[in-house]
Scaffold this motif. Structure first.
Motif, short mmCIF file in Angstrom:
data_model
loop_
_atom_site.label_atom_id
_atom_site.label_comp_id
_atom_site.label_asym_id
_atom_site.label_seq_id
_atom_site.Cartn_x
_atom_site.Cartn_y
_atom_site.Cartn_z
N UNK A 158 0.85 -0.61 -0.15
CA UNK A 158 -0.08 -0.20 -0.07
C UNK A 158 1.04 1.24 -0.61
N UNK A 159 0.76 2.07 -0.88
CA UNK A 159 1.64 3.25 -0.99
C UNK A 159 0.24 4.82 -1.13
N UNK A 160 1.36 5.45 -0.46
CA UNK A 160 0.42 7.04 -1.34
C UNK A 160 0.89 7.51 -1.85
N UNK A 161 0.31 8.35 -2.82
CA UNK A 161 0.81 9.21 -3.92
C UNK A 161 0.57 10.45 -3.76
N UNK A 162 1.30 11.92 -3.97
CA UNK A 162 0.87 13.06 -3.80
C UNK A 162 1.71 13.81 -4.28
N UNK A 175 -1.22 16.04 4.11
CA UNK A 175 -0.06 15.29 4.90
C UNK A 175 -0.59 14.76 6.56
N UNK A 176 -1.11 15.30 7.14
CA UNK A 176 -1.63 15.03 8.38
C UNK A 176 -2.03 13.63 8.61
N UNK A 177 -3.75 13.98 6.70
CA UNK A 177 -4.57 12.52 7.05
C UNK A 177 -3.52 11.19 6.67
N UNK A 178 -2.80 11.49 5.46
CA UNK A 178 -1.63 10.28 5.16
C UNK A 178 -0.53 9.95 5.92
N UNK A 179 -0.25 10.65 7.02
CA UNK A 179 0.02 10.20 8.41
C UNK A 179 -0.70 9.60 8.58
N UNK A 180 -2.03 8.99 8.78
CA UNK A 180 -2.99 8.57 9.66
C UNK A 180 -2.59 6.73 9.07
N UNK A 181 -2.08 6.67 7.30
CA UNK A 181 -2.74 5.49 7.28
C UNK A 181 -1.78 4.56 6.80
N UNK A 182 -1.82 3.78 6.89
CA UNK A 182 -0.95 2.52 7.18
C UNK A 182 -0.78 2.05 5.23
N UNK A 236 3.79 17.59 7.10
CA UNK A 236 4.77 17.05 6.57
C UNK A 236 5.67 16.32 7.09
N UNK A 237 6.15 16.89 8.46
CA UNK A 237 7.39 16.08 9.13
C UNK A 237 6.64 15.11 9.42
N UNK A 238 6.00 15.10 10.09
CA UNK A 238 4.64 13.60 10.04
C UNK A 238 4.71 12.75 9.26
N UNK A 239 4.20 12.86 7.74
CA UNK A 239 3.95 11.99 7.12
C UNK A 239 5.46 11.23 5.83
N UNK A 240 6.90 12.07 6.30
CA UNK A 240 7.73 11.83 5.97
C UNK A 240 8.68 10.66 6.93
N UNK A 241 8.30 10.78 7.87
CA UNK A 241 8.21 10.29 9.86
C UNK A 241 8.13 9.08 9.24
N UNK A 242 6.06 8.50 8.75
CA UNK A 242 5.74 7.63 9.28
C UNK A 242 5.81 6.07 7.87
N UNK A 243 7.36 6.91 6.97
CA UNK A 243 7.13 5.99 5.94
C UNK A 243 8.25 6.40 4.71
#
Length: 533
Positions: A158-162, A175-182, A236-243
């Motif tokens: 599973x990957x996100x596209x931004x 990005x806030x919501x993306x960081x909550x995704x698996x 944005x920092x949270x999304x980078x730290x997520x994966x």
């Protein structure tokens, strides 16, 4: 702590670095483990967060950039003009009770005090956690995921596209919501920064921006400050730290609508190609300093090798394109047109070497899904529902019709199956069939293009724009869906199918918007084209 294992580096590659210098690059990647005595850092240096990228089955690149004062006018982040040792750890658990790799990279002034340690010897297909330390200061913890071993076929990915994250366009709630995704991975398709402020005077937290950050970027200092502004955002920092992330660039990382060495006409100084190449070199260096890129992506002056492949076992192969650096100039005046230059057989989006590399890679790939990370829309997108094609974007593949047809025809003739193209740039959500010849209704469907909307560019957007949605669908029979809200794509690949969810936000002009799935489509193994879920 054991250091990451080293890899050989050719003399040719070593001597190819310029601008920052080979020594700075090697210190920042952790390839060299000695440096001059370093100064102490006063203040918290991890204001721009942490990140990881380009995962392989046994390795990943980590990133951070030290900045105790990220908006310091000289673009140096308030850091001393000295080398700073940065310790890093990789652990099997979030509490770091089981540290599996560690070492020291050295942050140099030449590279904006960024580090890019490449950590090897990891296990395939598993989750890790990482952090940095400078003196007594610890960074936030990041999470990364290695790719599966080359012969494996995992059950899913599973990957996100931004793409298109104008800081001045709105909040980074996507990005806030993306960081909550698996998600296992984020694929970013360009316009990570915009080179202009568009009159914006405050950051996302209501703090006034200094005057020197309100203009257009023309040099390394300005580009560094623009990245600092964008990367200061907590979401944005949270999304980078997520994966881990896979990134490429489009135009705004340098200049709107640039093409190779050609600047856009309203920037008078850049009309000298030598002047523009200097600007491009500064922009590319700032990009490297601020993204989780391996040393292979370190620019050499105005040149950078960003097209590359990333293997995810036998399930998927990502082919990341560079549609800016090698292209010929746009064929027509203005952004939309139907001039005859669109059909110039010598016009190129990719350049001959990259085009051949793309086709050869797709046709030789053994992966179930061939996923192409593409900056500008590939499928034909006419804006006028009249019988003839009358209004297309010439900065996208519609300006390079012959090359588009050659790429897709060759893919079809070589039997490339399960071709999925993910695209950014357009600030819109589209779903379209890829056809070798859009003038021929009987032309076969070669693959599927999922165009993802912007993170923030274009402000709030809308689900339906009066007259626009209907016109698009009428003018483009190969288009199955369009939408104009902000958000991102969530893509899940399995051996049987690829399911893409269009994740959208009702607004970004205010913070904390919810996210929802506007539509979902599936591409089945061996069946070109997508169907509603």
């Amino acid at each position: 702590m054991r250091r990451a294992s080293s890899r050989s580096l050719s003399r040719r590659r070593f001597l190819g670095y310029s601008g920052a210098g080979a020594a700075a690059v090697m210190l920042g990647t952790g390839w060299w483990n000695t440096a001059p005595a370093a100064a102490r850092v006063s203040g918290f240096p991890f204001t721009l967060g942490v990140a990881s990228g380009d995962p392989a089955s046994d390795s990943v690149v980590l990133w951070t950039r030290l900045a105790v004062e990220p908006f310091a006018p000289d673009g140096r982040g308030g850091m001393p003009d000295e080398v700073i040792p940065v310790h890093y750890q990789v652990a099997a658990d979030e509490r770091f009770s089981s540290v599996v790799r560690g070492g020291v990279a050295f942050a140099t002034p030449e590279l904006g005090h960024s580090v890019h340690p490449e950590v090897h010897g990891l296990e395939p297909g598993r989750e890790y956690f990482y952090r940095f330390r400078v003196g007594r200061e610890l960074s936030p913890v990041g999470r990364t995921v290695t790719a599966p071993e080359p012969g494996a076929t995992p059950a899913s990915l599973t990957f996100a596209v931004a793409s298109c994250q104008s800081y001045h366009g709105g909040y980074y709630t996507a990005y806030q919501r993306m960081a909550e995704e698996d998600v296992d991975l984020v694929v970013h398709l360009g316009d990570y920064i915009y080179e202009r402020s568009y009159g914006f005077t405050e950051d996302h937290y209501g703090n006034p921006l200094p005057e020197y950050m309100r203009g257009e970027c023309f040099d390394l200092t300005a580009y560094r400050l623009q990245y600092a502004l964008y990367k200061s955002d907590e979401h944005l920092q949270a999304a980078h730290a997520r994966c881990p992330w896979l990134t490429t660039f489009d135009d705004h990382e340098v200049e709107d609508n640039f093409a190779g060495d050609v600047s856009r006409p309203d920037n008078e100084p850049d009309q000298d190609p030598a002047v523009f190449r200097r600007r491009r070199a500064d922009a590319f260096q700032a990009m490297y300093e601020n993204l989780p890129l391996r040393h292979n992506q370190m620019p050499s002056g105005p040149d950078v090798r960003m097209h590359r492949r990333i293997q995810y076992g036998q399930l998927a192969e990502f082919t990341m394109l560079d549609g800016r650096q090698y292209r010929s100039d746009q064929p027509c005046e203005g952004s939309t047109s139907t001039c005859d230059g669109r059909f110039d057989p010598d016009a190129t989006m990719l350049g001959g070497k990259q085009r051949d590399w793309l086709i050869d890679g797709l046709s030789s790939s053994s992966a179930r899904w061939k996923i192409v990370g593409n900056q500008t829309v590939m499928a034909q997108t006419d804006r006028d529902p009249d019988e003839d094609v009358t209004e297309v974007w010439v900065d996208a593949w519609d300006g390079y019709v012959v090359e588009r047809g050659a790429v897709l025809t060759e893919a079809h003739d070589r039997g490339v199956d399960n071709l999925v193209v993910v695209t950014g740039d357009r600030h819109s959500n589209y779903l379209m069939d890829l056809k070798a010849d859009y003038e021929d209704p009987d032309s076969p469907v070669v693959g599927t293009e999922f165009v993802g909307t912007s993170i923030s560019s274009g402000r709030d957007g809308a689900d339906v724009l009066p007259g626009v949605n209907d016109n698009y669908l009428a003018a483009n029979p190969h288009m199955k869906f369009c939408n104009f809200q902000r958000g991102y794509l969530r893509v899940t690949a399995t051996p049987d199918d690829v399911v893409t969810d269009y994740r959208v936000l009702p607004y970004i002009s205010e913070p904390d918007a919810p996210v929802s799935t506007r539509a979902s489509f599936v591409v089945e193994n061996g069946r070109p084209g997508a169907q509603p879920v």
